[in-house]
Design a protein around this motif. Structure first.
Motif, PDB file in Angstrom:
ATOM      1  N   THR A   3       0.836  -1.184   0.000  1.00  0.00           N
ATOM      2  CA  THR A   3       0.000   0.000   0.000  1.00  0.00           C
ATOM      3  C   THR A   3       0.881   1.248   0.000  1.00  0.00           C
ATOM      4  OG1 THR A   3      -1.749  -1.152   1.199  1.00  0.00           O
ATOM      5  CG2 THR A   3      -1.757   1.245   1.331  1.00  0.00           C
ATOM      6  N   THR A   4       0.534   2.221  -0.817  1.00  0.00           N
ATOM      7  CA  THR A   4       1.273   3.485  -0.822  1.00  0.00           C
ATOM      8  C   THR A   4       0.453   4.524  -0.069  1.00  0.00           C
ATOM      9  OG1 THR A   4       0.317   4.132  -2.942  1.00  0.00           O
ATOM     10  CG2 THR A   4       2.439   3.017  -3.009  1.00  0.00           C
ATOM     11  N   THR A   5       1.150   5.345   0.690  1.00  0.00           N
ATOM     12  CA  THR A   5       0.490   6.363   1.504  1.00  0.00           C
ATOM     13  C   THR A   5       1.051   7.727   1.155  1.00  0.00           C
ATOM     14  OG1 THR A   5       0.136   4.794   3.317  1.00  0.00           O
ATOM     15  CG2 THR A   5       0.064   7.134   3.880  1.00  0.00           C
ATOM     16  N   SER A   6       0.162   8.686   1.047  1.00  0.00           N
ATOM     17  CA  SER A   6       0.597  10.068   0.834  1.00  0.00           C
ATOM     18  C   SER A   6      -0.203  10.965   1.767  1.00  0.00           C
ATOM     19  CB  SER A   6       0.409  10.485  -0.618  1.00  0.00           C
ATOM     20  OG  SER A   6      -0.957  10.453  -0.969  1.00  0.00           O
ATOM     21  N   THR A   7       0.444  12.030   2.206  1.00  0.00           N
ATOM     22  CA  THR A   7      -0.188  12.979   3.120  1.00  0.00           C
ATOM     23  C   THR A   7       0.046  14.389   2.615  1.00  0.00           C
ATOM     24  OG1 THR A   7       0.199  11.484   4.971  1.00  0.00           O
ATOM     25  CG2 THR A   7      -0.281  13.756   5.526  1.00  0.00           C
ATOM     26  N   GLN A   8      -0.952  15.221   2.777  1.00  0.00           N
ATOM     27  CA  GLN A   8      -0.811  16.633   2.450  1.00  0.00           C
ATOM     28  C   GLN A   8      -1.625  17.443   3.439  1.00  0.00           C
ATOM     29  OE1 GLN A   8      -2.371  17.642  -1.419  1.00  0.00           O
ATOM     30  NE2 GLN A   8      -3.976  16.138  -1.270  1.00  0.00           N
ATOM     31  N   GLU A   9      -1.241  18.685   3.606  1.00  0.00           N
ATOM     32  CA  GLU A   9      -1.939  19.590   4.494  1.00  0.00           C
ATOM     33  C   GLU A   9      -2.433  20.783   3.702  1.00  0.00           C
ATOM     34  OE1 GLU A   9       0.467  20.612   7.882  1.00  0.00           O
ATOM     35  OE2 GLU A   9       0.471  18.543   8.615  1.00  0.00           O
ATOM     36  N   VAL A  10      -3.675  21.197   4.004  1.00  0.00           N
ATOM     37  CA  VAL A  10      -4.278  22.332   3.322  1.00  0.00           C
ATOM     38  C   VAL A  10      -4.670  23.351   4.393  1.00  0.00           C
ATOM     39  CG1 VAL A  10      -6.131  23.110   1.792  1.00  0.00           C
ATOM     40  CG2 VAL A  10      -5.206  20.787   1.551  1.00  0.00           C
ATOM     41  N   GLU A  11      -4.109  24.544   4.295  1.00  0.00           N
ATOM     42  CA  GLU A  11      -4.467  25.609   5.231  1.00  0.00           C
ATOM     43  C   GLU A  11      -5.785  26.230   4.794  1.00  0.00           C
ATOM     44  OE1 GLU A  11      -1.503  28.376   6.469  1.00  0.00           O
ATOM     45  OE2 GLU A  11       0.095  26.891   6.206  1.00  0.00           O
ATOM     46  N   CYS A  12      -6.678  26.404   5.775  1.00  0.00           N
ATOM     47  CA  CYS A  12      -8.007  26.933   5.495  1.00  0.00           C
ATOM     48  C   CYS A  12      -8.319  28.093   6.430  1.00  0.00           C
ATOM     49  CB  CYS A  12      -9.056  25.835   5.676  1.00  0.00           C
ATOM     50  SG  CYS A  12      -8.847  24.445   4.542  1.00  0.00           S
ATOM     51  N   ALA A  13      -9.140  29.007   5.961  1.00  0.00           N
ATOM     52  CA  ALA A  13      -9.525  30.171   6.755  1.00  0.00           C
ATOM     53  C   ALA A  13     -10.672  29.851   7.712  1.00  0.00           C
ATOM     54  CB  ALA A  13      -9.923  31.314   5.834  1.00  0.00           C
ATOM     55  N   THR A  14     -11.345  28.737   7.495  1.00  0.00           N
ATOM     56  CA  THR A  14     -12.534  28.360   8.252  1.00  0.00           C
ATOM     57  C   THR A  14     -12.166  27.604   9.525  1.00  0.00           C
ATOM     58  OG1 THR A  14     -13.665  28.148   6.128  1.00  0.00           O
ATOM     59  CG2 THR A  14     -14.754  27.184   8.027  1.00  0.00           C
ATOM     60  N   ALA A  15     -12.938  27.833  10.580  1.00  0.00           N
ATOM     61  CA  ALA A  15     -12.742  27.126  11.844  1.00  0.00           C
ATOM     62  C   ALA A  15     -12.983  25.624  11.657  1.00  0.00           C
ATOM     63  CB  ALA A  15     -13.680  27.679  12.902  1.00  0.00           C
ATOM     64  N   PRO A  16     -12.316  24.786  12.436  1.00  0.00           N
ATOM     65  CA  PRO A  16     -12.420  23.333  12.270  1.00  0.00           C
ATOM     66  C   PRO A  16     -13.847  22.774  12.297  1.00  0.00           C
ATOM     67  CG  PRO A  16     -10.623  23.840  13.756  1.00  0.00           C
ATOM     68  CD  PRO A  16     -11.344  25.135  13.483  1.00  0.00           C
ATOM     69  N   ALA A  17     -14.685  23.228  13.214  1.00  0.00           N
ATOM     70  CA  ALA A  17     -16.037  22.667  13.323  1.00  0.00           C
ATOM     71  C   ALA A  17     -16.850  22.890  12.045  1.00  0.00           C
ATOM     72  CB  ALA A  17     -16.766  23.251  14.525  1.00  0.00           C
TER      73      ALA A  17
END
Length: 160
Positions: A3-17
């Motif tokens: 299995t291959t795994t990839s991760t990325q992060e996206v910055e967002c202006a919206t609160a988590p909830a």
């Protein structure tokens, strides 16, 4: 093949909830509305909406390079803004993947959030993974997250 795994992060202006509600809890209503070029409909075919084990069928619009996909919800933790689902069926697997698992974890960051997207692609025995397809898929996930974030910024009452 592993299995291959990839991760990325996206910055967002919206609160988590708010972001979690839109991306994970109500995507079946929101995605066809704000991403009509990517989603024709998302319908429940098994289970109870957002319950673990539920299965949704995603139908893509005319002219899209795929017809449909089925996703099974494998994990949902509303308190910690975490969702895990598996693509278990559909032409999106291209006969090359047994399954594709997506994990979404949203954490607070300043006045907004960071959406951590992890994808695990399990190839069919003997099939060579489509590296370019995985890369394109990652970019599409990132784009979709940004579009939903932009929608939420423009519509502050949505998912408040």
């Amino acid at each position: 093949m592993a299995t291959t795994t990839s991760t990325q992060e996206v910055e967002c202006a919206t609160a988590p909830a708010r972001l979690f509600k839109a991306l994970c809890l109500d995507n079946h209503n929101l995605f066809p509305k704000v991403l009509p070029d990517r989603f024709k409909s998302i319908e429940l075919v098994e289970g109870d909406c957002n319950a673990v084990g539920s299965v949704r069928k995603i139908c893509f619009p005319e002219g899209h390079h795929y017809k449909y996909a089925k996703h099974r919800i494998d994990g949902l933790d509303e308190a910690n803004f975490y969702c895990k689902y598996t693509t278990i069926e559909g032409d999106v697997l291209n006969g090359k993947y047994e399954s594709v698992v997506h994990e979404i974890k949203i954490v607070a960051s300043g006045t907004g959030s960071v959406c951590k997207l992890t994808t695990h692609c399990k190839p069919v025995a003997g099939a060579a993974p489509n590296e370019e397809g995985v890369k394109v898929g990652r970019e599409k996930l990132k784009e979709m997250t940004k579009i939903v974030d932009e929608y939420l910024v423009a519509n502050p009452q949505a998912y408040a």
